[in-house]
Design an enzyme around this catalytic site. Structure first.
Site: not given
Length: 801
Positions: A456, A459, A535
């Protein structure tokens, strides 16, 4: 900062709290100052186009065409993939390609074309290059699939001299460039990674920059966490995939064409790609959708095969209180006879959110808990974030300092951001040495009893009150020894982290296939694992976006993915939760998940009626596990995704190309989820052939649209006539479910038996079905015994309208 960025920033600050919010302001200001000092100002630039063609050099698989101010290399690979590289760009180095560059097609020939151009002739594709640098990719019969107009570059002005090999000014630095393309008027665009719009991509601009949405996203939000410069274009003339192998920030602007536009002439569809830097090189793959994905898989690597247990239902939530609550939730599933394969622990199981740690107060004996759950067939899966708390005394931080593992800024200092543990540093996964160091850290997760991981915030994300929510663009990266900055490394950061985790787990547990999925990534992510929706906002639009993301990722080569059932951000109403759950039961990754304040996601929390219907969906998923296992093996062997658009085997059916609210699960099943409130009956667009409603047995004939019942208890699932699919029998073994073929047509199916969760080479078994008088005959293609119990369905049912 535009209005949408402002809204996202406010949402982010609310989510992380005032203390982290203040840190995010300081972090954003620090990143802005760092880039202002380290990155050159754009200044004056000089536009450049290739100019007229001067000469060509034949080479194996194609050749090099020299223009007045640039050069173009055209190369056809043995499988028919076309590579084009401008300004001396080669296929390698590339983060997308798997292993060495594919062999060239030795029979492809470069020869002069009319009007001063050139063409490369091969068995599977024809490439025509005009004298001014336009490139057409055609079918062997001459139909144009894609036309790339001559590109344009913007180099820094004032540099003297020119590179003899490329024609570019020497010392010109990084060039921005733009390339415009045309496709057939009836063409439809798909892909570009995980997009909330779609799966068909409408007119508009799509950014190529992996981005933490800063809270839950909705269909209007773009970009998201996993972008790829991969387009799949479907038209009557054929299907093709184009991949621009460039990891820099960019923007794709699409405009669909129109037939008979204006004065009766077709208006082609157009694509404009603008990149902030990096090479202008791309691949074009043509053929049927199945062939295109097969060649794409050969080029970028076979998808990692999840272990069998990862095809079952998995429960996650940010906000488990500790061991006692985990036991209580697992016991709730067991008491209600609801199948459960795994429980996922989010960042709250860490010690103060620090990666590779455990909160000993909440989880005093995590290995013991894992053993206890494993005895009941339930695995534990751990979140892993890349950010490491920059704190002396933190074991991971200290180890990374010794290993010189962290990304640095242009002045040689640690590049820092703000994430859940506070001020943090980031491993440079573009360095093989750092990947090795990071991969070894997963030994701690295995020792805690975890059977898999989900990546998670990779990026990579950094909380920022304004500007980009990531590292400064001037931050320095190894980039496999070439050196460069975050402008080039950003989009491949999650991919490189997935590689580090996958290779580390393989080394630590060589006899087991790793289970890994990642929020961010790039082309080639499938080599190391899958992904999930991220999300997604709770609501009916979020439910629809979930389907778009899974379909889009599958068409980009990432077959294993799924949504946060119920949405991440809020509390779904019982109907929304159930419809999301029913959709999830037919997704490769079947997982509930939610934010810490978004309520619980156990099916019994939504009332007895929802519980009963969720139990039905869960049991159907368990029954279909042999089929899902077969689809996973076939994805690895052929690149075909589990979840496919309705046009997968009928790309010339324009009505199917425009259908976005249903999908094929493999070749055998058509799933039509309910995506709006109050719907109990819905239209379903059918491909050609006969289809049976698996709940009622009623038969429908396609192509065309039919209305199918969709009561709250189920969503419509239809089986293709003649399909042979493996399912779990009442005794736990595998049996063949055969849907009666139409007389004179027959059917078929594949079965790949479960060989365990190791690396055993799969055995593919092929079966056919046909009618003989009033009965259905099932035969094995190799002539041997069928070897499974056979259950025929659909014989007793008539054909309905």
């Amino acid at each position: 900062m535009d209005g949408r960025d402002l809204v996202r920033s406010v949402r982010m600050i609310r989510a992380v709290g005032p203390a982290q919010g203040l840190r995010s302001v300081r972090s954003a200001w620090r990143a802005w100052r760092t880039d202002a000092r380290a990155l050159p100002r754009r200044g004056a630039e000089r536009a450049r186009v290739p100019g007229p063609a001067l000469r060509a050099e034949p080479q194996p698989g194609g050749g090099m065409i020299h223009f007045a101010r640039s050069s173009l290399r055209v190369r056809v690979a043995a499988g028919g993939a076309v590579f084009c590289g401008w300004d001396g760009a080669e296929p390698e180095p590339s983060y997308a390609l798997a292993g060495a560059c594919p062999e060239v097609d030795a029979r492809a020939v470069l020869e002069p074309d009319t009007e001063g151009g050139w063409r490369v002739v091969s068995e599977r594709v024809l490439v025509v290059v005009s004298r001014h640098g336009a490139v057409e990719v055609r079918t062997p019969g001459g139909a144009v699939l894609r036309r790339e107009l001559p590109p344009r570059w913007w180099d820094r002005a004032g540099d003297e001299g020119a590179d003899e090999r490329t024609g570019r000014p020497e010392g010109c630095g990084v060039s921005r460039w733009v390339q415009r393309s045309e496709v057939a008027a009836d063409g439809r665009f798909f892909g570009l990674g995980g997009r909330a719009h779609g799966p068909r991509l409408r007119d508009g601009a799509y950014r190529l920059w992996n981005t933490d949405p800063g809270g839950a996203f909705e269909p209007g939000d773009d970009p998201l966490s996993l972008t790829m410069p991969v387009q799949l274009v479907v038209a009557d003339a054929g299907t093709h995939l184009v991949f621009h192998d460039n990891s820099w920030d960019g923007r794709v602007t699409l405009r669909e064409g129109a037939e008979g536009a204006g004065s009766g002439h077709d208006r082609p569809g157009t694509c404009e790609l603008r990149m902030d830097g990096g090479p202008l090189r791309y691949w074009v793959l043509a053929g049927s959708p199945a062939r295109v994905l097969q060649v794409w898989t050969a080029l970028t690597g076979a998808p990692a095969l999840p272990p069998q247990w990862a095809l079952g239902y998995q429960h996650a939530r940010w906000g488990f209180g500790g061991e006692a609550e985990v036991r209580r939730v697992v016991a709730g599933y067991k008491e209600r006879e609801l199948p459960l394969s795994a429980v996922h622990l989010d960042i709250d199981h860490y010690d103060r959110h620090r990666v590779f740690t455990v909160d000993r107060q909440r989880y005093p004996d995590l290995p013991g808990l894992a053993r206890e759950l494993r005895a009941d067939g339930v695995r534990l899966v751990s979140i892993v974030d890349p950010a490491v708390k920059a704190e002396p005394g933190d074991i991971v931080y200290e180890g990374g300092v010794v290993a010189d593992a962290f990304v640095r800024d242009a002045r040689g200092r640690e590049a820092r951001g703000v994430v859940w543990p506070g001020e943090s540093v980031y491993p440079d996964f573009t360095d093989a040495r750092v990947r090795k160091w990071w991969g070894a850290l997963y030994a701690e997760r295995l020792a805690q009893g975890f059977a898999g991981v989900w990546h998670d915030m990779n990026e990579p994300a950094s909380f920022a009150a304004f500007g980009e929510r990531t590292l400064p663009r001037s931050a320095r990266h190894a980039l496999e020894g070439r050196g460069g900055d975050h402008r080039e490394a950003h989009n491949v950061y999650g991919l490189a982290m997935a590689r580090a985790g996958f290779e580390g787990l393989c080394e630590l547990r060589p006899a087991e296939r790793p289970f890994l999925f990642s929020r961010s990534g790039w082309a080639g992510l499938q080599r190391y694992g899958g992904s999930w929706s991220g999300d997604v906002a709770t609501g009916w639009p979020g439910l629809r976006a979930s389907l778009s993301l899974v379909l889009g990722l599958g068409l980009c080569g990432v077959p294993y993915s799924g949504p946060d059932i119920g949405g991440f951000s809020g509390v779904p109403c019982p109907e929304l939760y159930l419809r999301w759950f029913q959709l999830g039961a037919y997704m490769p990754l079947f997982r509930t998940h939610s934010a810490i304040g978004a309520g619980r996601r156990e099916p019994w929390e939504y009332g007895s009626e929802v519980l009963a219907h969720a139990r039905t969906a869960l049991r159907e998923r368990q029954r279909l596990l042999p089929y899902f296992g077969t689809l996973g093996q076939l994805a690895r062997l052929t690149g075909a995704p589990y979840v496919r658009p309705l046009w997968w085997s009928a790309a010339r059916d324009r009505a199917l190309r425009d259908c976005e609210d249903a999908f094929l699960l493999g070749d055998a099943l058509l799933v039509a989820p309910v995506l709006a409130a109050g719907v109990t009956r819905r239209p379903v667009r059918l491909p050609r052939g006969r289809w049976y409603d698996t709940a009622t047995g009623r038969a429908y004939d396609g192509p065309g649209q039919v209305w199918v019942e969709a009561p709250l208890s189920r969503i419509p699932v239809l089986a293709r006539a003649g399909a042979v699919l493996p399912v779990a029998g009442a005794d736990g073994g595998t049996e063949l479910e055969v849907w009666a073929p139409v007389a004179g047509r027959g059917g078929s199916g594949l079965v790949v038996p479960d060989a365990g969760d190791g690396w055993q080479r799969p055995t593919v078994e092929r079966f056919t079905s046909r009618r003989s008088g009033g009965r259905v005959v099932v035969e094995r293609r190799d002539g041997g015994a069928v070897g499974y119990p056979v259950r025929v369905r659909g014989l007793e049912d008539g054909v309905g309208a």
